[in-house]
Design a protein around this motif. Sequence first.
Motif: not given
Length: 736
Positions: A226-231, A312-313, A338-339, A370-380
Amino acid sequence: VTNEDECDSPAELAITINAAPSVNNASAEFCEDNHENTVLSGYDDNIGAEADEDVVWYSDSDRTLIVTETGNLSVGVHTYYATVTNEDECDSPAELAITINALPEPDCPDPADTGVLCGVSQEDAQVNTNQEFSDWLDLFDYDSNLYSVEISYAYEIRSVVDNSVLPPNPNQVNGQAPLNPVPGQLVIVSVTWTLTDKDTGCIGSCPSTFTLANGCRIDCSEEKDDVLCKGASTGSITVSANGGTLPYEVKLYKLDDPVSPYRIASGLDTNPIEVLFDNLPAGSYSYLVTDDSGISECTNNEPILISEPLDDLSLDLSSDPENCEGTNSGSVEVIFSGGTPPYDISIDGNAAIVDATSPYTFPNLGTGIHSVSIVDANGCRDGERIFVDLIICSDAHCTYTQGYYGELNGSACTIDGTPTYDHQIMITAIDQAGGVFDFGSGLNVFRLKASDIYGAGDPTANNIFKMLPGGKTPRALDGFDTYDNLPLGSGSDWLIDGDPLAKNGPGMGSINNNLLSQTMTLFFNFAADPTLGNFVLEPKFATSDVACGSTDIIPNTYHEFTISSTVINYLNENLINYPGGATVTNLFKLANRALGAENIGGLTHSNINGAVDAINRGFDGCRIRVPLVVIIIKPVGDPIDASKVNVNNEPIFTAYPIPFNDVIKIRYDFDYQSDVQIQILDTKGTLLMTQDDADAYQNKEVIITPSFKKGKNQLFFVKVITNKGVSIRKVLSNEY
């Protein structure tokens, strides 16, 4: 002839010897399949009997058993006995030997049932069939010394389904192995071996059949990711197949997609095959596997669904400002959804917060981006940048320009809010210096005297109002000068060489060295604002007007100023000569040393002059430092990676006035054609309004009339989206 009476009579005897029939023994030879019951009289001629002679046939040599027919004779020699009698009733014996020869009995191979070799190319499958057929034919054995052989072939194609006869293959060559039939058909080769006895000529044959069926069937299966990340297009389908005739072709179809087929993989010449269709978006798919026969095929039973996360994440950032510069008291709140949970979030490339829950607040932040990053369980991944504002805690500064000081009775204000005027500031400055101040250093000095500022009875006649405002090329001084050329013999000669004052013309006596006039202006500004010297130089800073003695910003007065980084770096790198580094105090020292023709490294007099001018203008008339308008550019469709933050991109638009009242004006600075969408957002990232522009071009001005409520000095973000990127600027509202 004498009787008993001894009487005699003469007589004559004529003895006739008749000829017996002229006959001969005869023989006949037959192959057992070529003899049938025969009337023996048919052999009369063979033994030499004439037509008028009688012939009687016997089965025994004693001639007691009369026979008229041979009957069906078995293999071997059969003898018949004849008596031939002529008209004189003379007879002659004769014999007839009939030989029945056995037919050759060839030993044919048993019928063969075989199939097309599957999973290889048609060529290889035919080679295999040829060999099998040849091996089968070789099972037939005979003695070539006794027999000669002939082989005949008959080819027939039938349907496996209903056994119906199908049209022959026009490419089939007689005597050769059968050509491989297509799947679902079989070919039957009827082969007959015929042996001829070289002695008797008798012929024997036997048939057998070679049946070749094409039972090749493609077996297929599939696996999907399956697609891991929306879109995203990260799904995949792996199709496996075997059993067909090489090569294979696999077609992938995306249901409801106008492109059909969606993907094709052909020329697959291994068995089994595994075909990976990757980079697939979410959706329903099917596939079709065919082989080189063009008839065998295999497909999926049910649509293959490649799914993706429902949402979407996403990140929603809001910030609280830093309360006073350097306190790191700002914060950023992150709301994410999301995600696929759990989530790891990080800020500015620092260690991630593992299994974070929303909302999460990053504390202890300083002003800036300031830069904020997020990573979900699928690596998105997703990322956003946000500006943490600064609450200014420092006081305002009060400076004035050389033009201001060049006019008498200009009203002014001191840093403590006391009203004053320009002449008084200059008087205070020269008095604090002891009545004399030398600009420059060493032998290269211009001496400013108290008499130049307040020596004349008429204040407007004082020399200072002739010297300022100055101008012309910034440069080092050449020797010693004063306005009044005193003391005599001091070497002052500006009336001769016109340096650093104009020696004639309407501007006679005005300073024609801009570095001197700017440095002199800064000298006066120290008197108006003793705290000015502590101001730390930055390559770019912004200020806004304030009322005398106030720190409240006056709307529509935002301006930005720049100082050459070479000047700042020089001061910070030469701390022995300039303790404290890049401050206004040390800038004043540097300006005087430059006027004195001292070593200033690789700096230019223009660089230094520009820095002094930026300070004189930056706080002109009392202004307070404010945060710079922030530019954030994010390429469209490219989530921000905190490790790759870049805020040095050129802005693609200008927003003004700042602060704004009724309208915000947008001027496009990009030099390409694009549709544009303008968005207004608050500090929490809430979209307040949008405005589209389908006719965007460079330098076009667009007027935005806010349809939302706003308060005094409220911060908003203006986002301009083109087909090449996104640019964001910060704007402030006026009091309403």
